[in-house]
Design a protein around this motif. Sequence first.
Motif: not given
Length: 162
Positions: A44, A47, A78, A82, A109, A112, A116, A146
């Motif tokens: 994170v 990112q 993003v 995350t 997930e 997430k 998004t 990633y």
Amino acid sequence: MTVPNTFGANDESEEREAPIKVLTAQEVQQLVAKQPKQSPWMVVGLQVVVGLVISMVSYGIYSDLLVAASVAYGAIAVIMPTAVFVRGLQRAVRKGEQGSAITNFVVWELAKILLTVAMLFAAPQLVVGLNWLALVAGFVVTLKVYWLAVWLRPSDPVSAIR
């Protein structure tokens, strides 16, 4: 009727392969202890850094605040999901819900992905005059962090097996 071997290997070469070693519980614990520890928050953080850098670079190249804002929003689309994912999984681990680790992973997930998608749908209302190409560029570049995080991990975990 015999079937031709299309992979070029014969039965003798398959027999010469090293047998699979079954590890004891103590060997597994030693192997796990040797594994490098990498915080998911590092991903994170990377990112965030990449999102800031590409936003500044896009502003430097185009001198257009709208392009930079679109790139930044793509990065945020993003980063925020995350962060929610990591926080949710860590909370589940702290509560001791490791028995349902796969379920927790799938649930977070899914959260997430939904966050998004919601953020991308909300983009035109939140960034007036949105530049979609810049948003997608910011999104994709930030998403590729990633791979950068895997490359920057502390050490080679395979060496612990040898």
